[in-house]
Scaffold this active site. Structure first.
Site, PDB file in Angstrom:
ATOM      1  N   ALA B  82      50.466 -27.408  57.070  1.00 37.53           N
ATOM      2  CA  ALA B  82      51.088 -26.522  58.063  1.00 37.53           C
ATOM      3  C   ALA B  82      52.585 -26.774  57.956  1.00 37.53           C
ATOM      4  CB  ALA B  82      50.579 -26.819  59.468  1.00 37.53           C
ATOM      5  N   VAL B  83      53.175 -26.173  56.927  1.00 36.25           N
ATOM      6  CA  VAL B  83      54.605 -26.344  56.684  1.00 36.25           C
ATOM      7  C   VAL B  83      55.395 -25.542  57.717  1.00 36.25           C
ATOM      8  CG1 VAL B  83      56.447 -25.925  54.999  1.00 36.25           C
ATOM      9  CG2 VAL B  83      54.252 -26.838  54.238  1.00 36.25           C
ATOM     10  N   LEU B  85      56.251 -22.076  57.513  1.00 34.95           N
ATOM     11  CA  LEU B  85      57.119 -21.015  56.989  1.00 34.95           C
ATOM     12  C   LEU B  85      58.599 -21.400  57.001  1.00 34.95           C
ATOM     13  CD1 LEU B  85      55.378 -17.808  58.471  1.00 34.95           C
ATOM     14  CD2 LEU B  85      55.276 -18.612  56.107  1.00 34.95           C
ATOM     15  N   ASN B 137      53.033 -11.690  52.355  1.00 37.56           N
ATOM     16  CA  ASN B 137      52.250 -12.728  53.014  1.00 37.56           C
ATOM     17  C   ASN B 137      51.628 -12.117  54.266  1.00 37.56           C
ATOM     18  OD1 ASN B 137      51.270 -14.870  54.496  1.00 37.56           O
ATOM     19  ND2 ASN B 137      52.972 -16.243  54.017  1.00 37.56           N
ATOM     20  N   CYS B 140      49.274 -16.097  56.190  1.00 40.55           N
ATOM     21  CA  CYS B 140      49.549 -17.481  56.590  1.00 40.55           C
ATOM     22  C   CYS B 140      48.742 -17.774  57.861  1.00 40.55           C
ATOM     23  CB  CYS B 140      51.038 -17.683  56.866  1.00 40.55           C
ATOM     24  SG  CYS B 140      51.396 -19.292  57.605  1.00 40.55           S
ATOM     25  N   ASN B 200      44.365 -16.608  50.583  1.00 42.24           N
ATOM     26  CA  ASN B 200      45.269 -17.601  51.154  1.00 42.24           C
ATOM     27  C   ASN B 200      44.406 -18.770  51.645  1.00 42.24           C
ATOM     28  OD1 ASN B 200      47.466 -18.960  52.457  1.00 42.24           O
ATOM     29  ND2 ASN B 200      48.484 -16.994  52.706  1.00 42.24           N
ATOM     30  N   THR B 201      45.021 -19.754  52.302  1.00 41.20           N
ATOM     31  CA  THR B 201      44.282 -20.943  52.744  1.00 41.20           C
ATOM     32  C   THR B 201      43.318 -20.610  53.884  1.00 41.20           C
ATOM     33  OG1 THR B 201      46.072 -21.478  54.262  1.00 41.20           O
ATOM     34  CG2 THR B 201      46.137 -22.518  52.096  1.00 41.20           C
ATOM     35  N   GLY B 251      42.980 -20.104  44.763  1.00 40.36           N
ATOM     36  CA  GLY B 251      42.200 -20.945  45.672  1.00 40.36           C
ATOM     37  C   GLY B 251      41.404 -21.978  44.905  1.00 40.36           C
ATOM     38  N   GLY B 252      41.961 -23.179  44.765  1.00 36.75           N
ATOM     39  CA  GLY B 252      41.211 -24.293  44.182  1.00 36.75           C
ATOM     40  C   GLY B 252      41.115 -24.325  42.675  1.00 36.75           C
TER      41      GLY B 252
END
Lengths: 250, 312
Positions: B82-83, B85, B137, B140, B200-201, B251-252
């Site tokens: 959890a940067v 943004l 984006n 997020c 996305n995550t 993703g991965g």
């Protein structure tokens, strides 16, 4: 996240403490850990003491470090690591140059064949200048309250660089820049530990990068040659948000 | 110790070449947004290590410092971040695009906003900076008012993509979230985009049981890495099957097999992010080399022949 009970807190000055804790993990001089103070934040801190009872020496400058120096024996220390590339071990005579709290990560390198240059803004900010062999430390302060009045690089005056097999240095970037400029043509081997804003500690967030190299995984120690080739060193860096700023003259 | 500059000229270029949204890529590997892409010199270094293109960190209208650390929780099979943004604001990003673009390879500008007008302004700036495309984006998972909150509204997604397509010369890529009830509905809403980026995550959390609280300062974060690969495969497969759109899979991915799996599910290119934590920058060279060898042995003459072959 690893956690360990704090075994000892040694107060070194008004705003600086060494926190010792048991951690059976191999680590070397120059490496660091990410210390988490729940509710206050997470910060990178160099290991100042190796061996089974590790130690960090913390100077308060923000919310997390302020909370950290108030920790007491028996409380839990939360952290992850060890991270980073250590200093290369070199046999022989060492010149160790530390500016401000930069001395903390250099402490494990000091031995009977070391000479130190310990610099700080003022006398009360000097760190570990008393750990060098008698007569083998040059103290420098910005305000002249102890030792030579001047900057770390002024501590080099009167020393013959060819007397040393290696120079290790850690401190603010502009201090390191002035030392680099002074010693780069001398041929002496040197490694510096750099400082940048660090957030993730694992090489992904790009906060601590310099010329495409992440301090947290490829550094924080770099050789003189590596640093001399960096376009950003001593010139520009990114802020917490990622905004590029230009560094002032020291 | 010197720096390792890997790979240089690859001799398996021709078999790995691909195209996405009209952009020619020398291989199917791109750097995913959010990893080592805030500083132009870092992006240059990633390109030097074999990525065919980079996607920048998501850039907004104004400067944001992001969340206070802890911003990441490293896990065995991935990580939660959890940067927040963090970004210098679009005005402050011109220099980084310029530095990264000196590579001669495509630099794709990722942008985030809360309205169609805001996305448009950001996209036009990215275009003027020389970005090869914009990646929206819309996904997020951890900042209020942006990302998934925008990307889970089909009408808003349709409006944003429609407006950008009518005003931009460069291609528009829409990065979608797995944190929605019906990803196909969102994919259809984003139909006018030149390509879709999935996924996305996955919204997630980690609690430290000794500290008795979530580790991230924001509590919630996004899970990435091997832990989410099979979620991503399923979304790519489903969206490719239902829409036939060009897709960039993410993703991965950390091995050639992961990349091949995404391509067979319908991806024309793939992005790598979290594997930089586990494998370092060498991951691009390794996946490229192994993927080319796999393709030769399996009789593929190009990426295009492999795209969507598993879709039934």
């Amino acid at each position: 996240m690893i956690n360990s009970r704090i075994t000892e807190v040694e107060k070194l000055s008004q705003n600086t403490s060494t926190i010792r804790f048991k951690w059976d993990q191999h680590a070397e001089a120059g490496q660091f850990i990410m210390v988490w103070v729940p509710g206050a934040g997470e910060i990178p801190i160099s290991l100042s003491h190796l061996g089974n009872e590790k130690g960090i020496t913390v100077r308060s400058y923000g919310v997390a470090s302020e909370a950290l120096i108030k920790k007491r024996e028996g409380e839990r220390l939360f952290f992850r690591g060890p991270y980073g590339r250590p200093f290369t071990k070199v046999e022989g005579r060492k010149l160790i140059i530390g500016g401000g709290s930069g001395m903390a990560g250099l402490l494990p390198l000091i031995d009977e064949k070391s000479h130190g240059i310990v610099a700080a803004r003022t006398k009360s900010d000097l760190l570990f200048h008393d750990r060098f062999p008698r007569g083998h430390v040059t103290v420098v302060t910005d305000d002249g309250s102890a030792g030579i009045k001047g900057l770390a690089v002024d501590g080099l005056k009167g020393l013959r660089l060819e007397d040393f097999d290696v120079i290790y240095a850690c401190g603010p970037e502009m201090m390191l820049k002035s030392i680099l400029d002074r010693i780069r043509d001398s041929g002496v081997r040197a490694e510096f530990s750099l400082e940048r804003i660090m957030k993730c500690g694992i090489g992904i967030c790009d906060s601590c990068s310099i010329d495409g190299h992440q301090l947290c995984t490829e550094g924080p120690t770099f050789s003189l040659e590596e640093i001399a080739s960096m376009r950003e060193f001593g010139v520009t860096r990114l802020t917490e948000s990622g905004r590029r700023i230009w560094l002032g003259k020291h | 110790m010197g720096f390792s500059h890997c790979c240089g000229e690859l001799n398996f270029m021709s078999i790995l070449g691909t195209e996405i949204a009209g952009i020619k890529l020398e291989n199917p590997l791109m750097l995913a947004s959010g990893i080592l892409d805030e500083n132009g010199y870092s992006m240059l270094e990633i390109l030097k290590h074999g990525a065919a293109a980079v996607v920048t960190k998501s850039i907004g209208t104004t400067e944001r410092s992001g969340y206070r650390p802890p911003i990441v929780v490293p896990l065995q099979d991935g990580l939660i971040n959890a940067v927040g943004l963090s970004n210098p604001g679009i005005d402050g990003f011109r220099e980084e695009i310029k530095i990264a673009s000196s590579s001669g390879k495509p630099v794709i500008g990722s942008i985030f906003g809360s309205s169609a007008e805001e996305f448009l302004n950001l996209a036009l700036r990215m275009e003027s900076y020389g970005a090869a495309a914009v990646e929206l984006n819309l996904s997020c998972p951890h900042v209020r008012g942006f990302g998934t909150e925008v990307g889970s509204d089909p009408l808003l997604v349709e409006e944003i993509v429609g407006l950008l397509k009518s005003r931009l010369k460069i291609p528009v890529l829409a990065k979608l979230s797995p944190n929605v009830t019906d990803v196909v509905a969102i994919a259809k809403a984003a139909e006018k985009a030149d390509a879709l980026v999935l996924i996305n995550t996955v919204k997630a959390m980690a609690i430290d049981v000794y500290a008795r609280r979530p580790v991230l300062s924001n509590s919630y974060g996004g899970l990435s890495g091997p832990a989410i690969k099979n979620v991503g495969i399923r979304y790519v497969y489903e969206v490719y099957k239902e829409t036939g759109k060009q897709i960039i899979g993410v993703g991965g991915i950390s091995t050639f097999m992961d990349a091949a799996e995404y391509i067979m599910a319908g991806s024309s290119a793939v992005q790598i992010g979290t594997a930089l934590y586990t494998q370092g920058k060498g991951v691009f060279g390794n996946v490229n080399r192994d993927l080319a060898e796999f393709m030769e042995k399996e009789g593929y003459r190009g990426i295009k022949e492999m795209v969507g072959v598993a879709v039934k």
